[in-house]
Design a protein around this motif. Sequence first.
Motif, PDB file in Angstrom:
ATOM      1  N   GLY A  81       0.737  -1.066   0.039  1.00 30.98           N
ATOM      2  CA  GLY A  81       0.034  -0.076   0.028  1.00 30.98           C
ATOM      3  C   GLY A  81       0.755   1.308   0.254  1.00 30.98           C
ATOM      4  N   VAL A  82       2.088   1.061  -0.374  1.00 28.58           N
ATOM      5  CA  VAL A  82       2.756   2.068  -0.465  1.00 28.58           C
ATOM      6  C   VAL A  82       2.604   3.004  -1.731  1.00 28.58           C
ATOM      7  CG1 VAL A  82       5.218   3.307  -0.243  1.00 28.58           C
ATOM      8  CG2 VAL A  82       4.454   1.445   1.186  1.00 28.58           C
ATOM      9  N   ASN A  83       2.513   4.265  -1.528  1.00 23.70           N
ATOM     10  CA  ASN A  83       2.462   4.995  -2.914  1.00 23.70           C
ATOM     11  C   ASN A  83       3.740   5.398  -3.496  1.00 23.70           C
ATOM     12  OD1 ASN A  83       1.735   6.759  -4.852  1.00 23.70           O
ATOM     13  ND2 ASN A  83       0.511   8.206  -3.708  1.00 23.70           N
ATOM     14  N   ILE A  84       4.028   4.524  -4.536  1.00 20.58           N
ATOM     15  CA  ILE A  84       5.336   4.383  -4.763  1.00 20.58           C
ATOM     16  C   ILE A  84       5.592   5.862  -5.669  1.00 20.58           C
ATOM     17  CG2 ILE A  84       7.074   3.262  -6.390  1.00 20.58           C
ATOM     18  CD1 ILE A  84       6.008   0.729  -5.381  1.00 20.58           C
ATOM     19  N   PHE A  85       4.704   6.047  -6.652  1.00 24.23           N
ATOM     20  CA  PHE A  85       4.873   7.081  -7.565  1.00 24.23           C
ATOM     21  C   PHE A  85       4.901   8.356  -7.003  1.00 24.23           C
ATOM     22  CE2 PHE A  85       2.980   9.916 -10.854  1.00 24.23           C
ATOM     23  CZ  PHE A  85       3.938   9.990 -11.649  1.00 24.23           C
ATOM     24  N   GLY A  86       3.835   8.510  -5.886  1.00 25.04           N
ATOM     25  CA  GLY A  86       3.824   9.919  -5.070  1.00 25.04           C
ATOM     26  C   GLY A  86       5.031   9.997  -4.370  1.00 25.04           C
ATOM     27  N   LEU A  87       5.665   9.072  -3.815  1.00 23.80           N
ATOM     28  CA  LEU A  87       6.946   9.349  -2.940  1.00 23.80           C
ATOM     29  C   LEU A  87       8.097   9.643  -3.703  1.00 23.80           C
ATOM     30  CD1 LEU A  87       6.787   6.521  -0.177  1.00 23.80           C
ATOM     31  CD2 LEU A  87       6.528   9.217  -0.020  1.00 23.80           C
ATOM     32  N   LYS A  88       8.032   9.097  -4.990  1.00 27.15           N
ATOM     33  CA  LYS A  88       9.313   9.314  -5.844  1.00 27.15           C
ATOM     34  C   LYS A  88       9.352  10.769  -6.516  1.00 27.15           C
ATOM     35  CE  LYS A  88      10.601   4.757  -7.620  1.00 27.15           C
ATOM     36  NZ  LYS A  88      10.459   3.869  -8.694  1.00 27.15           N
ATOM     37  N   ILE A  89       8.000  11.132  -6.970  1.00 31.24           N
ATOM     38  CA  ILE A  89       7.792  12.318  -7.291  1.00 31.24           C
ATOM     39  C   ILE A  89       7.859  13.392  -6.392  1.00 31.24           C
ATOM     40  CG2 ILE A  89       5.889  13.982  -7.774  1.00 31.24           C
ATOM     41  CD1 ILE A  89       6.887  12.795 -10.009  1.00 31.24           C
ATOM     42  N   LEU A  90       7.666  12.975  -5.042  1.00 29.37           N
ATOM     43  CA  LEU A  90       7.885  13.955  -4.043  1.00 29.37           C
ATOM     44  C   LEU A  90       9.518  14.047  -3.809  1.00 29.37           C
ATOM     45  CD1 LEU A  90       7.105  15.509  -1.428  1.00 29.37           C
ATOM     46  CD2 LEU A  90       7.434  13.241  -0.082  1.00 29.37           C
ATOM     47  N   ALA A  91      10.281  13.104  -3.988  1.00 28.17           N
ATOM     48  CA  ALA A  91      11.596  13.396  -3.745  1.00 28.17           C
ATOM     49  C   ALA A  91      12.262  14.150  -5.068  1.00 28.17           C
ATOM     50  CB  ALA A  91      12.344  11.879  -4.125  1.00 28.17           C
ATOM     51  N   PHE A  92      11.747  13.919  -5.958  1.00 27.75           N
ATOM     52  CA  PHE A  92      12.222  14.632  -7.210  1.00 27.75           C
ATOM     53  C   PHE A  92      11.806  16.112  -6.937  1.00 27.75           C
ATOM     54  CE2 PHE A  92      13.395  11.069 -10.026  1.00 27.75           C
ATOM     55  CZ  PHE A  92      14.449  11.810 -10.768  1.00 27.75           C
ATOM     56  N   ALA A  93      10.557  16.312  -6.771  1.00 28.47           N
ATOM     57  CA  ALA A  93      10.021  17.802  -6.776  1.00 28.47           C
ATOM     58  C   ALA A  93      10.743  18.555  -5.519  1.00 28.47           C
ATOM     59  CB  ALA A  93       8.581  18.056  -6.714  1.00 28.47           C
ATOM     60  N   GLY A  94      10.705  17.741  -4.421  1.00 27.59           N
ATOM     61  CA  GLY A  94      11.154  18.488  -2.978  1.00 27.59           C
ATOM     62  C   GLY A  94      12.911  18.539  -3.414  1.00 27.59           C
ATOM     63  N   GLY A  95      13.405  17.847  -3.901  1.00 25.04           N
ATOM     64  CA  GLY A  95      14.835  17.941  -4.118  1.00 25.04           C
ATOM     65  C   GLY A  95      15.263  19.224  -5.025  1.00 25.04           C
ATOM     66  N   ALA A  96      14.246  18.941  -6.152  1.00 28.74           N
ATOM     67  CA  ALA A  96      14.485  20.344  -7.165  1.00 28.74           C
ATOM     68  C   ALA A  96      14.118  21.722  -6.488  1.00 28.74           C
ATOM     69  CB  ALA A  96      13.614  20.049  -8.395  1.00 28.74           C
ATOM     70  N   PHE A  97      13.125  21.778  -5.675  1.00 28.76           N
ATOM     71  CA  PHE A  97      12.612  22.843  -4.810  1.00 28.76           C
ATOM     72  C   PHE A  97      13.832  23.392  -4.184  1.00 28.76           C
ATOM     73  CE2 PHE A  97      10.999  25.330  -1.442  1.00 28.76           C
ATOM     74  CZ  PHE A  97       9.863  26.140  -2.261  1.00 28.76           C
ATOM     75  N   LEU A  98      14.288  22.469  -3.506  1.00 28.16           N
ATOM     76  CA  LEU A  98      15.411  23.057  -2.368  1.00 28.16           C
ATOM     77  C   LEU A  98      16.726  23.614  -3.340  1.00 28.16           C
ATOM     78  CD1 LEU A  98      15.383  20.309   0.221  1.00 28.16           C
ATOM     79  CD2 LEU A  98      14.596  22.777   0.344  1.00 28.16           C
ATOM     80  N   ALA A  99      17.156  22.815  -4.345  1.00 28.34           N
ATOM     81  CA  ALA A  99      18.313  23.229  -5.173  1.00 28.34           C
ATOM     82  C   ALA A  99      17.772  24.716  -5.964  1.00 28.34           C
ATOM     83  CB  ALA A  99      18.413  22.264  -6.144  1.00 28.34           C
ATOM     84  N   GLY A 100      16.553  24.915  -6.371  1.00 30.57           N
ATOM     85  CA  GLY A 100      16.048  25.941  -6.946  1.00 30.57           C
ATOM     86  C   GLY A 100      16.349  27.091  -5.795  1.00 30.57           C
ATOM     87  N   LEU A 101      16.064  26.952  -4.791  1.00 26.03           N
ATOM     88  CA  LEU A 101      16.003  28.078  -3.959  1.00 26.03           C
ATOM     89  C   LEU A 101      17.628  28.315  -3.610  1.00 26.03           C
ATOM     90  CD1 LEU A 101      14.584  29.633  -1.601  1.00 26.03           C
ATOM     91  CD2 LEU A 101      15.177  27.863  -0.018  1.00 26.03           C
TER      92      LEU A 101
END
Lengths: 307, 284, 562
Positions: free
Chosen positions: C429-449
């Motif tokens: 029941g782990v939301n794999i896609f959601g978690l991967k996307i979260l990592a990508f977008a979150g990492g990108a957000f911080l690098a963008g900052l």
Amino acid sequence: MTQFIQQLLNGLTVGSLYALIAVGYTVVYGIVQLINFAHGEVFMIGAFGSLATWQVVCQKSTGLWVLPIMIVGGALCSVAIALVMERFAYRPLRNAPRLAPLITAIGISIALQRAIQLWYPGATSNVPYPSIDGVTGGSLTVGSVVIQRTTLFTLGVLVVSAAALYIFISRTRTGKAMVAVSQDPDTARLMGINVDRIIAAAFAMGAILAALAGVAQGLRDSNVSSTMGFLAGLKAFTAAVLGGIGNIQGAVAGGLVLGLIEAMATQYIPGQFGGNAWSDVYAFIVLILVLVFRPQGLFGARVVDRA
Amino acid sequence: MSTATRRPRDTEFASGKGEVLLQASDVLMQFGGLTAVKDVNMTVHEGEIVGLIGPNGAGKTTFFNCLTGLYKPTSGEVRLAGEQIPPKPRKVVKAGMARTFQNIRLFGNMTALENVMVGTYCRTTSGVLTTVLRGPKFHREEKETRAKAQELLDFVGLGHTTELLARNLPYGDQRRLEVARALATDPKVVLLDEPTAGMNPQETQQASDLIFRIRDTGRAVVVIEHDMRFIFNLCDRVLCLVRGEVLVEGSPEQVQSDPRVIEAYIGTGDDDDFDDDDVQEGPA
Amino acid sequence: MNIPKITISPRPNVGKALLAGGAVLLIVAALLAWSYDSTILGDLSISGNPAPLQEFAIVMGVVGLIEAALVHRRLTSLSWWDTTSSARALAVGTLVYIVLIDYNIAYQSGGVINLDPGAWLALVGALVMVAGSFLLAPVKVTNQLKVHGANWLEIVVITATLAALLFMVAFILRGDDGGSVLAALAAGGTFGVLLFRGGFFTWLSVAAARHRPVIMLGALVVALLFPLTQNGTDANMSIAVDIAIFLCAALGLNIVVGLAGLLDLGYIAFLGTGAYVGAMMSSAASATIGWHPPFLVVALLGALTSAVLGLIIGSPTLRLSGDYLAIVTLAFGEIFHTAVNNMDGTNGPDLTHGPNGIAGIPDLNLFGFNFGSTHNLGSFTISNYSNYYILLVLVAALIITIFSRLNNSRIGRGWIAIREDERAAEAMGVNIFGLKILAFAGGAFLAGLAGTIQAHATPSVVPDNYTFQESSFLLAAVVLGGMGTVVGVALGATVLKLLPEKLRFIEDYRLLIFGLALVLMMRFRPEGLIASRRRQLEFHDEDENLADIVQEEHVDEQKANA
């Protein structure tokens, strides 16, 4: 129409180079599921190896007779490099998580580029590549289409290599063993095939073809550079994926298709986003689209679900 | 061999015919030209233990994969508590059906407790903001998750292994840990794929007890098993699958005495093996 | 890896005597002249007036004496300290240190003949220490994890360790020639290995967990105090700013690679996106967007743009994993580089001024605080680069907080489960896609900052700062340092950026060394210098022994914290 045929030829030439390199990716991936990222560097080493052979062994002669010697010299260098990296960098990592060989490959790639820059005379920028009688120089004109001699040479190399490859795979013991190992390494091992040797053979075979591509590229552009392997390698990988990774005929076809797509897109995409400046981008977009929507490649991979 | 005897039910489910929880109707699964599962019907009630037997390659695991959303059946439908199951394993779990694997698939480098905590993922909701800001909700949910996981470890008899790495546990304990992890998803139906494979008689006995106790919590259990004695002692109803089709369905006594079942078990086993791992991985 | 074991029959009494004797020789030597030439390595030519490098030798000698004393008479309160291993580390490290210095003196003054007696005596002292330390008998130590001192004592020790670290870094940075820097590194390394072999760091890891807030705050304070050690000069601070930017990006990448286990080979594009957004919307003359909102708005926009790109780049994770995903990210990275290189008005709209980039970006001005001017803090001067440095340290602290909070949570467990067995995770029941996307977008957000700050802190934003090579450097920082750990990545980022700056003579060989280091690391220590235990297990899947050790540590730690 002339323009179209001209671009067709361009595309096929560039595509032939991609195809020659792509075979190396696909054979190795088919057998050990490793993207040998450093394969682009094997191609680069092949080009420099042939250049060195020309400078040292052939005494800078421009006669046609030096060409086979250059090719052999280049192939020896690239095969040596490929075998060394297989034996000492990849083989110990065969059961490691996928990340490890990929990072190793990046490391090898960076180190090799830098090594050439440091120790090959003049390699910090482009190094001129010799012209060889017969295969470079005056172009032929058919109707209004101009055909460079190097184009013919490159296409010829691809045809001959493809034929040799076919015979190798289907007729020789090593070739057949290679197919067996790529289908089921464990069973192949049980059948008495020396898997380590076959993997080394796959690396060597890829390296020979990459060296041929290196020579062809050098003749075509009249120069070589230490960074030529990166883009070429990436695009050749695209070609391999396009043809279905693990599928040797597919890699050849994929290379040609990619070359054509690039040439046509460069010619026919209008406006500011057209033209040479963006041609790499087209190739990468193709790569992404194929990987996302058809990871088994256009022609279907023999090996599925390997990603 | 198992020596478990069938245990009387708790009164609540005495009839054995509670609400229908899981209903598979005419499930057909084809791979290319191969028919792995053919028109299988199965109904599972609340508080019932249903067994699925059949020789190797009979399509048991393939059928399981159809139930859990890993495969989309070529035709037919699966309903869970009246609702058609969603097409994704994750959503099936959320809808209330959890499974274990034939070849144990624990998260080896996590502790036993963490493994079970992963199971609660779909029942918890702390998002990024809550997690990063560490609001009261985060602490409450984390505490609850931990407590629930520990409770489940105790339930399956692994209370002492909380902080041990899953990969360090003995084989039998790993199987039980998988069950605990599945239970953590709060399932209405639990699917167990060969829960006693490779176990000694004593462990098998413990496994039966555990399955009875799961049943007693009101859940339905579907079990794939090769061990006949185990399954006939355990189940309320048994389906025998041969070449992808239901050959016999009935009470353990009926199935046990059916000559066709005995025949099916002798002289087969040369089919394409659909219980094989490769198929479980799914095609690209 | 099989290292043949050298077995020397122990002679503890001779050993400790030699160790002490060598240490005394070393201390005496440090008070003598090592060279006649006062220009070498910060003046080692005056007897009785030890230069900083000689002071280190004195410290090594004193520590050697203490070790000898501890061997002579074990203290129960230090029963966890491995005297033999640490003494060996000290002795070998000291030898390396002295040899490095002597070599440097000989090299610079034209031959071994020019070494003064002090240099020779120090070498003899170090050799005697090595001989002595290897004659010591192995000792049985108590479990360091179970050492639990008084709270105040633990906090004092942790603080002292952090202060020593700050001092060491400042000292290394102060060196202005390769020789001094190398020698200082050797000294730092010696003390580090000494503490490691003695078991101090094992204890520290648990103690730090007990006093987490203290150590976090302490580290932050130390990092913020760093500019004060630079006397207002900018030379090192500009390097420090580079490191800080690089560190922020590497920490962001650590979320993607270290936590979610996804390989991103085009990560630098996110930093670039932030930087370009920052540059295009700045009030620079060459800025290409007419709107110049306050920096906070720009920062948010840059981070969000980057996050959106992250979403796009991450979306293939729905269908791809492993190597294929890595290649897709690489291709995206190359597309970014080509695109910013092209958009100069001829090949596409004029957004980035092509290869020339956007130059002359003015300094930041946040709430009236001008980052371009110097500020005085008491008697200390905070320079231009120090301003940026402080801001970036705060951003890094933010990223670290986010990182560790995500790691210890439901989301973090989901990521581990995905790394372990994606299909099993999905079946639970782990939301794999959601978690991967979260990592990508979150990492990108911080690098963008981080990128938006980079735009102001560096002279100009040009495409060549955002090439594949930079991406691989980032990845290397994460991998070499230790995937999934903050300390490891901080170490990796610092080493990768600092060494080439300080050791100019390796400049040419930097990439070569770097490439080979990657290969060797993957072969011998794929989990990185400072490994997260879980990662260590993942890379050594068949090592039962390791699993037992890790488990034991974990259980002990749980008990210690209970």
